[in-house]
Scaffold this motif. Structure first.
Motif: not given
Length: 87
Positions: A25-29, A34-40
């Motif tokens: 995720w960190i390589s493409r967002l 990134y924080l949204q997908i982490v929160d989800k």
């Protein structure tokens, strides 16, 4: 026995899974994405933990997930694009 075998394996697996996902995720967002997908993912992990795990295990599991997804990526996140340049 539970803590030594089941919980340890569960937390180790979660650490490995989220370490791999965070790198992807960190390589493409950008940072907000990134924080949204982490929160989800953390919300989903917490829901599963509420249903399947003992409260003590839930706490340790979520701490391990947050470490992999946030703490270990914090330095990279600070330097990432905010996504605001197109505004």
């Amino acid at each position: 026995m539970y803590n030594q075998h089941i919980e340890a394996a569960l937390i180790k697996g979660a650490r490995e899974e989220y370490a791999q996902k965070s790198l992807s995720w960190i390589s493409r967002l950008n940072c907000p994405e990134y924080l949204q997908i982490v929160d989800k993912n953390l919300v989903e992990e917490e829901k599963r933990a509420d249903y399947f795990l003992q409260p003590e295990t839930k706490q340790r599991l979520l701490a391990a997930c947050e470490t992999e997804l946030v703490e270990k990526q914090a330095e990279v996140l600070v330097g990432k694009d905010t996504g605001c340049d197109s505004m």
